[in-house]
Motif scaffolding. Structure first.
Motif, short mmCIF file in Angstrom:
data_model
loop_
_atom_site.label_atom_id
_atom_site.label_comp_id
_atom_site.label_asym_id
_atom_site.label_seq_id
_atom_site.Cartn_x
_atom_site.Cartn_y
_atom_site.Cartn_z
N ASP A 120 49.82 43.78 52.09
CA ASP A 120 49.26 44.30 53.33
C ASP A 120 49.70 43.42 54.50
N GLU A 121 50.64 43.90 55.28
CA GLU A 121 51.20 43.15 56.39
C GLU A 121 51.40 41.69 56.02
N THR A 144 46.03 50.46 55.35
CA THR A 144 45.23 49.57 54.50
C THR A 144 44.36 50.40 53.55
#
Ligand code: ADP
Ligand code: MG
Lengths: 302, 379
Positions: free
Chosen positions: B177-178, B62
């Motif tokens: 992000d994911e 991240t």
């Protein structure tokens, strides 16, 4: 299967209702009753009083003597209408001023580093440790012609005549804003503090400058806190008596002061009660609006 | 052949020395206090890549995206986009959009307003915004939900709104992000496929963070496997899987058996190895191994064959006892205990019904793998 009557639950719900009944509804009923009575040179200074020893006829004669005379009187004399209007104006303006000062404070608190927050919050709450009355008195010492403020300003040469602040509406505004600031800052802080920081980042990511992100995301999402804080200032400010009495001049008429002078000055309890009843009813409207907004907010969050 | 599919050009700009990278991390270090989240990172990402960051939680994935989006600044080093140092360009001025792990949809705006937010910010006309929002809604199949607020949507729908919002401005680089973390397996696989199609169709560069190795394998053009702020290996999915450069990477991606060995001798590319138990193995490898050095053989379970009879021919073989069989429908994994107490795994396709399986618990079996099946790892 028969359901057992749950006494614990009943008591839990009954206690707050009982509290409201004894300390709000009952006194309010008495005030309503007095507002429907007539003045008299007696103790208590109004008639009729309920005399149960005369039986049914006593009760009927009691009710037949009640009338709306005091309320009619409120319409007759302009002073009452002006007091309400002026209270409304002062409450409105001071709420606005409190918001202008309180919002940056709450925002700063919410943005402050974690380790500072408790200390800063304590500073907001600290004044509550001193009596409200004493704090308002202290403002007299600050604002009067030979008070701290004027002395300070004159000693640094900013002014050569003391500013006339005490006994003016300005002093009342200062008093109200000062006294009710924490009531606005705390709920607003609570709202701002739980605001998801990634929303701001998302706004920046999508092209907002920090200021634009504030107006498009932070501010709209803090509105519940703004509304809660404003009502918590507006409602008590509307009926405020101590601050206009101590800091305001004779020309600062507010409904709380008018009520006081009817009660203690003129000893006209029925008219004073009528003023109180109208004040309360006029406050019911914003209180109900406030409750509805809070409820809708809670539903949206659920 | 007349109707043979058109030969697709292999997409591998990282092999082409004339290509300029779209993004370049140059010795980027990011510290939070004493904690080093990214340690002297250098890597290039090319236009139209589907670049995956893969690693355990807390390894700095991240942080890398946040550096690119502009929410963090590097402690040292430079980040270049299109050759320009952007380390000090604020987030709102970067040609980069992010799809947040938590979606970060504006709760006080409708789906439509959320998607149009960035366009309105750009100062586009109402018609232009309207048109683009319609296009985006169609793309993520959310037309009927345009007037809903985020809290009236399911998790999968919110995720698609977030995707549409981050795509609306046609960023040069999209950071994800994911993005599929909150979806169930079926929907996740479907969305993975949609994302790949979308990326190809739009010709954009995607950088995706995931801790799901299968997801990275499926979608990415290249994968950076990270550990504690360091990129352990940066390669194509098949290279990462077939030619891991360390036990960490081999273990992180898929299942693997490790056998610690000493190199005894070699003849060209064919090595003679010996494990602690004295078992001898043969290995054909392009990797140069020093005689006398200790290495680890990494063998994928699906490349290990389990059999009752001793295997014939040019293979490595060890004998052991079936300790456990893990049945997972299409395949079964046999855990075979060797005399020295270590366990090797073999994954076999279930070609027959389980009832007719010839091998069962406590059986003495042979495990075998070909000379090219294992990868020698020096660390
Ligand atoms: N703002 C911050 N302050 C302190 N530590 C941080 C901050 N952001 C991230 N970290 C730390 O940096 C490490 C990497 O975080 P992150 O990049 O979010 O990992 P992940 O690979 O799970 O996305 C974590 O150990 C995290 O605790
Ligand atoms: Mg993360």
């Amino acid at each position: 299967m028969q359901r057992q009557f749950d006494w614990g639950r009943f008591l839990l719900i009954a206690i707050p209702f009982l509290w409201l009944l004894i300390f709000f509804l009952l006194p309010f009923a008495i005030v309503v009753k007095i507002s429907l009575s007539d003045t008299a040179n007696a103790l208590p200074p109004y008639v009729p009083t309920l005399n149960l020893s005369e039986g049914w006829s006593g009760i009927t004669s009691f009710f037949s003597q009640l009338d709306l005379e005091s309320f009619a009187w409120l319409l007759d004399d302009k002073i009452y209408f002006l007091s309400y209007l002026n209270s409304l104006k002062i409450a409105f303006i001071s709420t606005l001023l409190t918001l202008l000062i309180g919002y940056p404070m709450a925002y700063g608190l919410a943005k402050a580093p974690q380790r500072w927050r408790t200390v800063l919050l304590m500073l907001v709450i600290l004044p509550f440790w001193t009596s409200f009355l004493i704090r308002v008195y202290a403002w007299i010492g600050i604002l009067k012609p030979e008070g701290l403020l004027n002395m300070g300003l004159m000693s640094i040469g900013l002014i050569d005549q003391p500013l006339a602040i005490i006994n003016t509406p300005t002093a009342v505004y200062i008093g109200i804003v000062y006294s009710y600031l924490p009531f606005l800052v705390l709920p607003l802080y609570a709202t701002l503090e739980k605001l998801d920081q990634t929303l701001i980042e998302a706004a920046l990511d999508l092209g907002c400058s920090p200021i634009q992100a504030f107006w498009k995301v932070t501010f709209p999402l803090s509105l519940p806190g703004v509304v809660a804080g404003c009502f918590l200032v507006f409602i008590p400010a509307m009926g405020e008596f101590v601050i206009p009495d101590l800091l305001g001049g004779s020309d600062t008429i507010m409904i709380g002061k008018t009520l006081w002078s009817e009660f203690f000055g003129n000893r006209d309890w029925p008219v004073a009660s009528a003023v109180a009843v109208v004040l309360l009813l006029s406050l019911v409207v914003p209180i109900v609006i406030f409750q509805r907004i809070q409820e809708r907010q809670r539903e949206a969050e659920a | 052949m007349a109707d043979a599919p058109e030969q697709r050009k292999v997409f591998a700009p990282w092999l082409d020395t004339t290509q300029k990278p779209l993004i370049r991390f140059e010795n980027v270090t990011k510290r939070f206090g004493d904690y080093t989240a990214l340690d002297n990172l250098t890597l290039d990402i090319y236009e139209r890549e589907f670049f995956a960051l893969l690693g355990p939680s807390g390894c700095g994935k991240t942080t890398m995206l946040r550096l690119l989006a502009g929410f963090e600044t590097p402690t040292s080093g430079r980040i270049l986009i299109g050759g320009e140092d952007i380390s000090h360009v604020p987030p709102n001025k970067r040609p980069v959009n992010m799809m947040f792990q938590s979606y970060a949809l504006f709760p006080h705006m409708t789906v439509e307003k959320n998607i149009g937010f960035g366009l309105k910010q750009e100062g586009q006309s109402a018609e232009a915004i309207n048109e683009r929002v319609k296009e985006m809604l169609a793309l993520v199949q959310l037309e009927p939900f345009a007037q809903r607020k985020p809290h009236q949507l399911s998790g999968g729908q919110r995720q698609r709104v977030a995707l549409a919002r981050s795509l609306a401005k046609r960023p040069t680089l999209l950071l994800l992000d994911e993005p599929l973390g909150a979806l169930d397996k079926k929907l996740r696989e479907k969305t993975q496929f949609e994302l790949m199609t979308l990326q190809e169709k739009l010709g954009m560069t995607f950088m995706i963070v995931t801790h799901d190795q299968e997801e990275a394998m499926t979608m990415a053009s290249r994968i950076a496997v990270m550990d504690k702020g360091v990129v352990m290996q940066l390669d194509t999915p098949s290279d990462i899987y077939e030619a891991p450069n360390s036990r960490y990477v081999a273990d992180f991606i898929g299942n693997v058996n490790f056998i610690e060995c000493t190199v005894i001798s070699h003849n060209g590319q064919e090595y003679q190895l010996k494990d602690k138990q004295g078992n001898q193995f043969r290995l054909i490898s392009e990797v140069q191994l020093e005689t006398g050095s200790t290495i680890w053989l990494a063998v994928r379970p699906e490349k290990v064959i389990v059999s009752k009879e001793q295997p014939q021919g040019d293979v490595n073989a060890v004998q052991g006892i079936v300790w456990d069989i893990a049945y997972s429908g299409d395949t079964s994994t046999y855990h075979v205990r060797l005399p020295d107490g270590t366990t090797l795994k073999s994954e076999m396709a279930n070609l027959r019904r389980v009832r007719n399986r010839p091998i069962t618990w406590e059986d003495t079996v042979w495990l075998s793998w070909s000379l090219t099946a294992a990868v020698p790892l020096k660390r």
